[in-house]
Design a protein around this motif. Structure first.
Motif, PDB file in Angstrom:
ATOM      1  N   PRO A  59     -15.096 -43.585  28.561  1.00 28.07           N
ATOM      2  CA  PRO A  59     -15.239 -42.726  27.376  1.00 28.07           C
ATOM      3  C   PRO A  59     -14.587 -41.356  27.526  1.00 28.07           C
ATOM      4  N   SER A  60     -14.681 -40.774  28.723  1.00 30.73           N
ATOM      5  CA  SER A  60     -14.080 -39.453  28.918  1.00 30.73           C
ATOM      6  C   SER A  60     -12.562 -39.510  28.788  1.00 30.73           C
ATOM      7  N   GLU A  61     -11.949 -40.601  29.280  1.00 30.79           N
ATOM      8  CA  GLU A  61     -10.504 -40.750  29.180  1.00 30.79           C
ATOM      9  C   GLU A  61     -10.086 -41.023  27.739  1.00 30.79           C
ATOM     10  N   LYS A  62     -10.874 -41.839  27.049  1.00 29.79           N
ATOM     11  CA  LYS A  62     -10.563 -42.108  25.646  1.00 29.79           C
ATOM     12  C   LYS A  62     -10.624 -40.815  24.835  1.00 29.79           C
ATOM     13  N   ALA A  63     -11.643 -40.004  25.083  1.00 37.56           N
ATOM     14  CA  ALA A  63     -11.769 -38.741  24.363  1.00 37.56           C
ATOM     15  C   ALA A  63     -10.590 -37.825  24.655  1.00 37.56           C
ATOM     16  N   ARG A  92      -0.743 -40.948  31.436  1.00 34.03           N
ATOM     17  CA  ARG A  92      -1.536 -41.344  32.595  1.00 34.03           C
ATOM     18  C   ARG A  92      -3.023 -41.075  32.368  1.00 34.03           C
ATOM     19  N   MET A  93      -3.843 -41.981  32.880  1.00 32.86           N
ATOM     20  CA  MET A  93      -5.290 -41.790  32.849  1.00 32.86           C
ATOM     21  C   MET A  93      -5.882 -42.277  34.158  1.00 32.86           C
ATOM     22  N   LYS A  94      -7.139 -41.973  34.398  1.00 41.91           N
ATOM     23  CA  LYS A  94      -7.800 -42.430  35.611  1.00 41.91           C
ATOM     24  C   LYS A  94      -7.814 -43.956  35.637  1.00 41.91           C
ATOM     25  N   GLY A  95      -7.489 -44.506  36.806  1.00 43.88           N
ATOM     26  CA  GLY A  95      -7.450 -45.955  36.928  1.00 43.88           C
ATOM     27  C   GLY A  95      -6.375 -46.578  36.080  1.00 43.88           C
ATOM     28  N   HIS A  96      -5.209 -45.920  36.012  1.00 46.92           N
ATOM     29  CA  HIS A  96      -4.180 -46.351  35.072  1.00 46.92           C
ATOM     30  C   HIS A  96      -3.672 -47.756  35.369  1.00 46.92           C
TER      31      HIS A  96
END
Length: 214
Positions: A3-7, A137-141
């Motif tokens: 959720p934090s990455e989506k936000a 890029r995001m965490k755990g991409h």
């Protein structure tokens, strides 16, 4: 996607949209309309389009829909009485204001606010495509990319087409902002899903497109 990455992704693209507006490719972090079109040109080579259904993952402002119109294709919403040669288009995105803007920009299009990794695709499509969807890029991409490709291939009846950036495309301070990869590991993952994988390169520096066929 956490959720934090989506936000974070939603806030980034809505901020760019507010800054540049719906008619500027920079709202989607494209360098120019030229590079956006060059990527669409290659995706278009995945196969024949008349009579096909297509899911556009990370559709943004719906510009692939506009590109397909420019190719002279007859586009319809799914189940809207389309003819045998019509293209039935559905765009998916997780960013509310992009989906809203896409619908205003292309009133004939069908754009859904949906995270298909959470909900699954609502149906199967001849082609499932993604342009620029995996660049931020995001965490755990890597895990996100692989889950996305598995979902796309599972929802495709004929083919998947997507593009991604190569490594060392940007300055060091931007390495954590963009996701780039050598083609080999991505192609190897795709070959675990599909017996026919095609790598396209050379159309733009540091940019690659992959086709996976059933």
């Amino acid at each position: 996607m956490p959720p934090s990455e989506k936000a974070r992704v939603v806030a980034f693209y809505e901020g760019e949209l507010a800054r540049h507006g719906p008619d500027d490719p920079r709202s989607l972090h494209w360098n120019s309309a030229h590079t956006q079109r060059a990527r669409f040109d290659v995706l278009f080579e995945v196969g024949d389009w008349p009579g096909r259904s297509v899911a556009d993952l990370g559709c943004g402002l719906g510009d692939l829909y506009g590109y397909l119109q420019q190719q002279g294709l007859d586009l319809h919403r799914p189940g809207a009485g389309a003819g045998s040669s019509s293209v039935r288009y559905t765009g998916f995105d997780i960013t509310p204001k992009l989906v809203e803007a896409a619908g205003a920009k292309y009133p004939g299009g069908y754009f859904l606010l949906m995270d298909v990794l959470e909900s699954g695709f609502p149906e199967r499509y001849d082609y499932v495509v993604a342009s620029g969807t995996f660049s931020l890029r995001m965490k755990g991409h890597q895990a996100f990319l692989e889950r996305s490709l598995e979902a796309m291939f599972g929802a495709a009846q004929q083919a998947v087409a997507f593009n991604f950036l190569g490594p060392s495309r940007f300055k060091n301070e931007e390495d954590d902002f963009y996701f780039g990869s050598q083609p080999a590991p991505i192609v190897a993952f795709c070959r675990a899903l599909s017996d026919k994988v095609v790598l396209r390169e050379g159309y733009l520096s540091g940019d690659y497109t992959v086709f996976m066929y059933h």
